[in-house]
Motif scaffolding. Structure first.
Motif, mmCIF file in Angstrom:
data_model
loop_
_atom_site.group_PDB
_atom_site.id
_atom_site.type_symbol
_atom_site.label_atom_id
_atom_site.label_comp_id
_atom_site.label_asym_id
_atom_site.label_seq_id
_atom_site.Cartn_x
_atom_site.Cartn_y
_atom_site.Cartn_z
ATOM 1 N N VAL A 58 4.683 84.966 -50.421
ATOM 2 C CA VAL A 58 4.675 83.859 -49.462
ATOM 3 C C VAL A 58 6.073 83.719 -48.879
ATOM 4 C CG1 VAL A 58 4.285 81.387 -49.119
ATOM 5 C CG2 VAL A 58 2.840 82.674 -50.715
ATOM 6 N N VAL A 59 6.146 83.719 -47.547
ATOM 7 C CA VAL A 59 7.435 83.581 -46.858
ATOM 8 C C VAL A 59 7.395 82.377 -45.924
ATOM 9 C CG1 VAL A 59 8.099 86.017 -46.969
ATOM 10 C CG2 VAL A 59 6.692 85.218 -45.066
ATOM 11 N N VAL A 60 8.573 81.799 -45.704
ATOM 12 C CA VAL A 60 8.762 80.714 -44.735
ATOM 13 C C VAL A 60 9.986 81.063 -43.890
ATOM 14 C CG1 VAL A 60 7.722 78.956 -46.220
ATOM 15 C CG2 VAL A 60 10.181 79.382 -46.361
ATOM 16 N N ARG A 61 10.193 80.320 -42.828
ATOM 17 C CA ARG A 61 11.390 80.546 -42.014
ATOM 18 C C ARG A 61 12.640 80.224 -42.835
ATOM 19 N NH1 ARG A 61 10.815 78.339 -35.925
ATOM 20 N NH2 ARG A 61 12.480 77.023 -36.752
ATOM 21 N N ALA A 62 13.721 80.885 -42.483
ATOM 22 C CA ALA A 62 14.973 80.690 -43.227
ATOM 23 C C ALA A 62 15.475 79.258 -43.131
ATOM 24 C CB ALA A 62 16.024 81.664 -42.723
ATOM 25 N N ASP A 63 15.123 78.549 -42.059
ATOM 26 C CA ASP A 63 15.577 77.167 -41.900
ATOM 27 C C ASP A 63 14.561 76.156 -42.430
ATOM 28 O OD1 ASP A 63 13.611 77.451 -39.992
ATOM 29 O OD2 ASP A 63 14.833 76.800 -38.285
ATOM 30 N N ALA A 64 13.522 76.623 -43.122
ATOM 31 C CA ALA A 64 12.532 75.716 -43.704
ATOM 32 C C ALA A 64 13.170 74.897 -44.826
ATOM 33 C CB ALA A 64 11.340 76.506 -44.234
ATOM 34 N N LEU A 79 9.530 83.048 -50.990
ATOM 35 C CA LEU A 79 9.431 82.013 -52.016
ATOM 36 C C LEU A 79 8.882 82.520 -53.333
ATOM 37 C CD1 LEU A 79 8.040 78.969 -49.977
ATOM 38 C CD2 LEU A 79 10.430 79.583 -50.439
ATOM 39 N N VAL A 80 7.938 83.476 -53.281
ATOM 40 C CA VAL A 80 7.264 83.930 -54.496
ATOM 41 C C VAL A 80 6.587 85.259 -54.209
ATOM 42 C CG1 VAL A 80 5.090 82.738 -53.962
ATOM 43 C CG2 VAL A 80 5.701 83.159 -56.356
ATOM 44 N N THR A 81 6.462 86.093 -55.233
ATOM 45 C CA THR A 81 5.666 87.318 -55.127
ATOM 46 C C THR A 81 4.515 87.233 -56.122
ATOM 47 O OG1 THR A 81 7.137 88.483 -56.681
ATOM 48 C CG2 THR A 81 7.576 88.742 -54.311
ATOM 49 N N PRO A 138 7.969 76.054 -55.955
ATOM 50 C CA PRO A 138 7.603 74.732 -56.464
ATOM 51 C C PRO A 138 7.873 73.611 -55.456
ATOM 52 C CG PRO A 138 8.655 75.994 -58.193
ATOM 53 C CD PRO A 138 8.798 76.799 -56.929
ATOM 54 N N ALA A 139 8.948 73.725 -54.684
ATOM 55 C CA ALA A 139 9.237 72.695 -53.685
ATOM 56 C C ALA A 139 8.174 72.685 -52.586
ATOM 57 C CB ALA A 139 10.621 72.927 -53.082
ATOM 58 N N PHE A 140 7.741 73.866 -52.168
ATOM 59 C CA PHE A 140 6.691 73.961 -51.151
ATOM 60 C C PHE A 140 5.383 73.374 -51.682
ATOM 61 C CE2 PHE A 140 3.442 76.712 -48.933
ATOM 62 C CZ PHE A 140 3.531 76.056 -47.714
ATOM 63 N N LEU A 141 5.028 73.712 -52.923
ATOM 64 C CA LEU A 141 3.810 73.183 -53.522
ATOM 65 C C LEU A 141 3.867 71.664 -53.658
ATOM 66 C CD1 LEU A 141 3.169 75.796 -56.368
ATOM 67 C CD2 LEU A 141 1.819 75.499 -54.283
ATOM 68 N N ALA A 142 5.013 71.145 -54.063
ATOM 69 C CA ALA A 142 5.153 69.695 -54.235
ATOM 70 C C ALA A 142 4.980 68.972 -52.908
ATOM 71 C CB ALA A 142 6.514 69.370 -54.849
ATOM 72 N N ASP A 143 5.577 69.515 -51.848
ATOM 73 C CA ASP A 143 5.456 68.910 -50.524
ATOM 74 C C ASP A 143 4.012 68.965 -50.036
ATOM 75 O OD1 ASP A 143 6.771 67.475 -48.619
ATOM 76 O OD2 ASP A 143 7.887 69.146 -47.752
ATOM 77 N N ALA A 144 3.354 70.111 -50.258
ATOM 78 C CA ALA A 144 1.963 70.263 -49.830
ATOM 79 C C ALA A 144 1.047 69.309 -50.601
ATOM 80 C CB ALA A 144 1.519 71.705 -50.024
#
Length: 319
Positions: free
Chosen positions: A127-133, A219-221, A139-145
Motif C-alpha cells: 500500500v502506497v500513499v503520496r509522499a506528502d500524505a 506504508l506496508v508490504t 497503523p496511522a492510516f488504519l486509525a484515520d480510516a
C-alpha cells in the motif's frame, strides 16, 4: 459453483490433453501470449521479459497481447474460443480462480476449461500513499480510516483481484470502512494517486521507482517477510494482521492441448524462468521465481480453487 469431483476430474483431463495429431515441427509460427493487464505494469514488464527468453528457446517469437480490464480474466475468457494447438496462451492471475465463484452466471470453469502449462512467479504487493500524505505508517492510516468511516478510498487494478480482496480482509480485521476504486492498470492507478483523486493505492511493485524517487511513501508490504528493496517497511503480519498475499501465477492454454506440445512449451518456459535477463526483472520487482511443471501446477490450481471458493463463500463476495 462448488468444487466437485466432476470438476476435479475435468481439471486432470484438461491438464493431460486429449489425443491429437502430434505437431512435428511445433512451433513453426509465432505464439500469442495474452497478458490481461495494461502495458507498463509489473505483470506486463515481467511477462515481456519472460516471453523474450521463451522465444529464444522455442525458435519462434512469443508475442505479448494486452487485454486489460475485468479484474484480469479477459485472457482466460479469450482462451475459451481458441484452438488447443499451443499457439495462444495466457497469463493466469488468481482472479481467474475467484471470479466464477463470485458470479451468478460463471463464464468459465477454472478446473475444466484450461490446460495449465507452467507456473512462473508471484508478486510483491503493498500500500502506497503520496509522499506528502499525513500518514507516516500503516497503523496511522488504519486509525484515520477507522475514525472516519467511508471517507478514505484506495485504488486497485480491479474488482476481485488479490489487491481488492486483501484490502477488504484488512478492513474486516480492523473494523475499517473505506471505498474501493478499481482501475484498468497501474498507470491509471498511479496517475489518480499522484493527482490526489484517491488517498492510497494497493498494487504490485510497479510503484517501486516512485517510492525510491521520494514521490510515494510505502506504508506496508504483504509478503511473508520484508522486501529486499524496502527492508525498513514492515509486513502486514508485523502489524498484527494475519495475512500474506502474493497472488502466484503462471501460463495456461485452452483445454485439450496435446501432451507433446505441452512438454515442448514447459521445457522452454522452465528455461525462460531461469534466464538471467528474466531473473533480473524478477529481482527488480522483488518477485520470487516459482517454477512448476504441468502436473504440479495443475495440482496447485486445484488446491487454490478450493481455498479461494471457500474464502469467497465465507466473505460473501459477489460481483
Amino acid at each position: 459453483m462448488p468444487v466437485t469431483r466432476r470438476h476435479a476430474l475435468g481439471l486432470g483431463a484438461a491438464a493431460l490433453g486429449t489425443p491429437a495429431l502430434a505437431q512435428r515441427n511445433f512451433p513453426d509460427k509465432p505464439i500469442r501470449m495474452l497478458v490481461p493487464w495494461a502495458p507498463g505494469g509489473t505483470t506486463d514488464v515481467q511477462m515481456r521479459a519472460f516471453c523474450e527468453a521463451a522465444g529464444k528457446r522455442l525458435g519462434q517469437p512469443v508475442v505479448v497481447e494486452n487485454k486489460a480490464g475485468a479484474g484480469g480474466i479477459l485472457g482466460a475468457q479469450a482462451l475459451l474460443n481458441e484452438r488447443p494447438d499451443g499457439y495462444t496462451l495466457s497469463q493466469m492471475p488468481i482472479s481467474v480462480f475467484r471470479m466464477p465463484f463470485m458470479s451468478q452466471r460463471p463464464l468459465f470453469d477454472p478446473l475444466a476449461d484450461f490446460t495449465y502449462v507452467t507456473h512462473l512467479t508471484g508478486y510483491l504487493f503493498g500500500v502506497v500513499v503520496r509522499a506528502d500524505a499525513p500518514w507516516a505508517d500503516f497503523p496511522a492510516f488504519l486509525a484515520d480510516a477507522k475514525a472516519n468511516p467511508g471517507r478514505f478510498n484506495y485504488g486497485t487494478p480491479g474488482v476481485g483481484t488479490s489487491l481488492h480482496i486483501t484490502m477488504e480482509q484488512i478492513a474486516g480485521q480492523r473494523d475499517v470502512q473505506w471505498v474501493h476504486v478499481p482501475f484498468r492498470g497501474v498507470a491509471e492507478n498511479m496517475q489518480a494517486l499522484l493527482g490526489g483523486q484517491i488517498h492510497a493505492t494497493a498494487d504490485s511493485s510497479g510503484w517501486g521507482p516512485l517510492v525510491e524517487d521520494g514521490r510515494l511513501r510505502l506504508l506496508v508490504t504483504w509478503g511473508p517477510e520484508r522486501a529486499k528493496r524496502f527492508p525498513r517497511v514492515p509486513t502486514l503480519k508485523e502489524h498484527g494482521i494475519d495475512l500474506v498475499s502474493t497472488s502466484p501465477y503462471g501460463v495456461a492454454g485452452p483445454k485439450g492441448m496435446d501432451p507433446a506440445t505441452l512438454r515442448i512449451l514447459d521445457a522452454a518456459f522452465q528455461g525462460a524462468v531461469a534466464d538471467p535477463a528474466h531473473m533480473a526483472v524478477l529481482d527488480k520487482f522483488d518477485m520470487p521465481a516459482m517454477p512448476m511443471g504441468p502436473e504440479a501446477y495443475t495440482a496447485f490450481v486445484r488446491r487454490t480453487v478450493e481455498d479461494e471458493s471457500a474464502m469467497i463463500r465465507r466473505m460473501g463476495l459477489r460481483l
